[in-house]
Scaffold this active site. Structure first.
Site, mmCIF file in Angstrom:
data_model
loop_
_atom_site.group_PDB
_atom_site.id
_atom_site.type_symbol
_atom_site.label_atom_id
_atom_site.label_comp_id
_atom_site.label_asym_id
_atom_site.label_seq_id
_atom_site.Cartn_x
_atom_site.Cartn_y
_atom_site.Cartn_z
ATOM 1 N N CYS A 245 1.807 -7.623 5.415
ATOM 2 C CA CYS A 245 1.329 -6.325 4.940
ATOM 3 C C CYS A 245 -0.192 -6.300 4.950
ATOM 4 O O CYS A 245 -0.849 -7.324 5.163
ATOM 5 C CB CYS A 245 1.885 -6.049 3.541
ATOM 6 S SG CYS A 245 1.793 -4.316 3.028
ATOM 7 N N ASP B 121 0.825 -1.213 0.000
ATOM 8 C CA ASP B 121 0.000 0.000 0.000
ATOM 9 C C ASP B 121 0.855 1.258 0.000
ATOM 10 O O ASP B 121 0.579 2.211 -0.731
ATOM 11 C CB ASP B 121 -0.913 0.012 1.223
ATOM 12 C CG ASP B 121 -2.086 -0.938 1.078
ATOM 13 O OD1 ASP B 121 -1.938 -1.935 0.330
ATOM 14 O OD2 ASP B 121 -3.131 -0.698 1.688
ATOM 15 N N SER C 227 -5.726 4.938 4.573
ATOM 16 C CA SER C 227 -4.674 4.131 5.178
ATOM 17 C C SER C 227 -4.868 4.097 6.681
ATOM 18 O O SER C 227 -5.464 5.006 7.274
ATOM 19 C CB SER C 227 -3.314 4.746 4.850
ATOM 20 O OG SER C 227 -2.309 4.249 5.708
#
Length: 566
Positions: free
Chosen positions: A128, A87, A477
């Site tokens: 992740c 990301d 995020s």
């Protein structure tokens, strides 16, 4: 132990027995299997190793550790790999549209490898944001004993005696644009923020999901907190190989662990630690795969009663490694359990209950400041709030940790992509009081529901994190903080009300009433529907497939959403 070794622990790989399967075994012998090995359970070892991201670049070695552990425990390990998308590296680029879809590609590829090779169990190693829930969706769908291992958090970067991390760089760009920081200082932050392997270091999505998975009971106690570059993290990996054979011996399957109560534990821990908004998407998707009834509104139930305790970045002071030093996620869970916030009778991958596991872990260190006491929390309720209203009939997610503004009413400035919104912010065309809206970036519209950390980071860096609201049918995020609302559903591409919002409309965000509304009448909305043309769905390659099958974000943005009969 001798009796266990005599038992046939194979639940699927026995299909290779018999004369008719001689050709199958001939190929398997080429991989190193001998006569005795065909009686051992085949244990998949799946890592999301990739050399293009610090979150995953160390996982290949972890796969080798897990293989040796499986051999020592009496199994036959078979290592597979799968893809991953970073990301942070894809953020603000066209590649970010592939991030969320990679979760489901990972899930499908892992399930395919495990079932296609008739594995009896497996260890999944991820590091992740999307490969972790992707692994968990596969664990639920593969229906064999399995365990997840987190690759660990990155160590904080250091600059001028202070801890910095990836989000420090995003926000530095905003400060540079606001003429509050010279370009050379931005470069110094860039060069020092990420010192080695591991998932991004605050309470961002990777560490949020690691914490949730441990609370769910699907990873070993303590493993969520152990940093990537430590001996204790390697011990986690080795222990997982032993543990998965123990699950086979005890006949414990993911469905025995991934129960409604276990998901409630996961949500509770996410709220207490101040986790990422992405937790809503991923826990909904994981519950869907596990056939557990979980809805977006369930998060509000726990938001109202679970206080936010962790003073962790992005809205707090400390990084995840600091939490490890004072006892880690397990110690926080022990504290929550002792005060009645967790279901202690949930089964876990150790074969013991959550309460039995936590009885063996140390309490939070005396005098620590990372986790606030329950009688003096960082916030008296949880930081993830589900909003509803005529702008989000199916719901939207706000992360309000550290946000002092409880009610915001402002003028919408509407953009159909993130790039135009960033350009407007950098050009100082967005002023205090505005509501920046980025639409057509949902699961179908993106396609892929990209994150907006570049945009939110610039706003924070410019000092507008609480004076400008940011709304989107896309995502944020785990590193995002400020007055942000994402996952607005239905999305614009599906004809949700956000598609008919216009620049100049008034938008109201209220975290106390949990409302997200626009001052546009039903009659005017109906008129705008008639006047608005929704763009056609994207139709090429992986993103085209995704756009045509993905569900609403309010249902976890899953790609297999239909009435299941199992």
């Amino acid at each position: 132990m001798a009796d266990d070794q005599k038992r046939d622990l194979r639940i699927r790989s026995h299909v290779y027995d018999g004369m008719v399967k001689s050709p199958n075994r001939a190929l398997m012998r080429a991989t190193g299997m001998k006569d005795a090995d065909f009686k051992k359970p085949i244990v998949g070892v799946i890592s999301t190793w990739a050399e293009n991201t610090p979150c995953n670049m160390h996982l290949r070695g972890f796969g080798e550790i897990a293989k040796k552990s499986v051999i020592d425990a009496g199994g036959w390990p078979v290592q597979f790999g799968t893809i991953t998308v970073s990301d942070g590296i894809s953020m603000g680029t066209p590649g970010m549209r592939y991030s969320l879809p990679s979760r489901d590609i990972i899930a499908d590829s892992v399930e395919t490898a495990i079932k296609g090779h008739n594995c009896d169990a497996f260890v999944a190693i991820g590091g992740c944001d999307k490969n972790m829930p992707g692994s968990m969706i596969a664990i639920a769908n593969a229906e064999v004993p399995a365990i997840f291992v987190y690759g660990g958090t990155i160590a904080p970067g250091k600059l001028n005696g202070k801890d910095i991390d990836l989000v420090s760089v995003f926000e530095a760009v905003g400060k540079w644009n606001h003429h509050d920081m010279p370009a050379e200082e931005v470069r110094q932050i860039e060069c020092n923020a990420c010192p080695g392997p591991g998932g991004c270091g605050g309470m961002y999505t990777a560490n949020t999901m690691a914490s949730a998975i441990e609370a769910l009971g699907m990873s070993l106690p303590g493993s969520a907190s152990h940093p990537a570059a430590t001996a204790v993290k390697k011990q986690d990996v080795a222990a997982a190989g032993q543990a998965v054979l123990n699950l086979l011996k005890k006949g414990i399957y993911p469905k025995d662990i991934m129960t409604r109560e276990a998901f409630e534990n996961a949500i509770t821990v996410v709220m207490a630690l101040g986790g990422s908004t992405n937790a809503t998407l991923h826990l909904l998707a994981m519950a869907h795969a596990a056939n557990v009834d979980l809805t977006l509104d369930d998060f509000n139930t726990f938001q109202k009663k679970v206080p936010h305790l962790a003073d962790l970045k992005p809205s707090g002071k400390y990084v995840f490694q600091d939490l490890y030093k004072v006892g880690g996620v397990s110690a926080v869970m022990k504290y929550l359990l002792a005060n009645g916030y967790l279901h202690g009778d949930c089964l876990t991958v150790t074969g013991k209950t959550l309460a039995e596991n936590l009885a063996e872990v140390p309490s939070l260190k005396a005098g620590q400041k990372v986790i606030m006491p329950l009688d003096h929390p960082k916030r008296k309720d949880g930081p993830l709030i589900i909003l509803h209203g005529n702008l989000a009939p199916e719901g939207a997610v706000a992360k309000v940790s550290g946000v002092k503004v409880r009610h915001h009413e402002g003028t919408a400035k509407v953009f159909n992509n993130e790039e135009d919104a960033i350009e407007a912010v950098l050009a100082d065309k967005v002023v205090d009081g505005d509501v920046v809206v980025v639409r057509y970036v949902g699961p179908k519209g993106g396609p892929g529901m990209p994150e907006m950390l570049s945009l939110s980071g610039i706003l924070v860096g410019k000092g507008q994190g609480e004076t400008v609201a940011l709304l989107t049918d896309g995502r944020f995020s785990g590193g995002t903080h400020g007055m942000v609302v994402g996952h607005i559903a239905p999305e614009a591409q599906d004809g949700g009300p956000i598609a008919y919002l216009k620049t100049g409309d008034k938008v109201i965000i209220d975290q106390d009433t949990r409302e997200l509304t626009m001052n546009v009448s039903d009659e005017e909305l109906a008129k705008r529907r008639q006047e608005t043309t929704i763009p056609p769905l994207y139709s090429r390659g992986a993103l085209g497939k995704y756009a045509h099958i993905v569900s609403s974000s309010a249902k976890g943005a899953v790609t297999d959403f239909w009435n299941r009969q199992d």
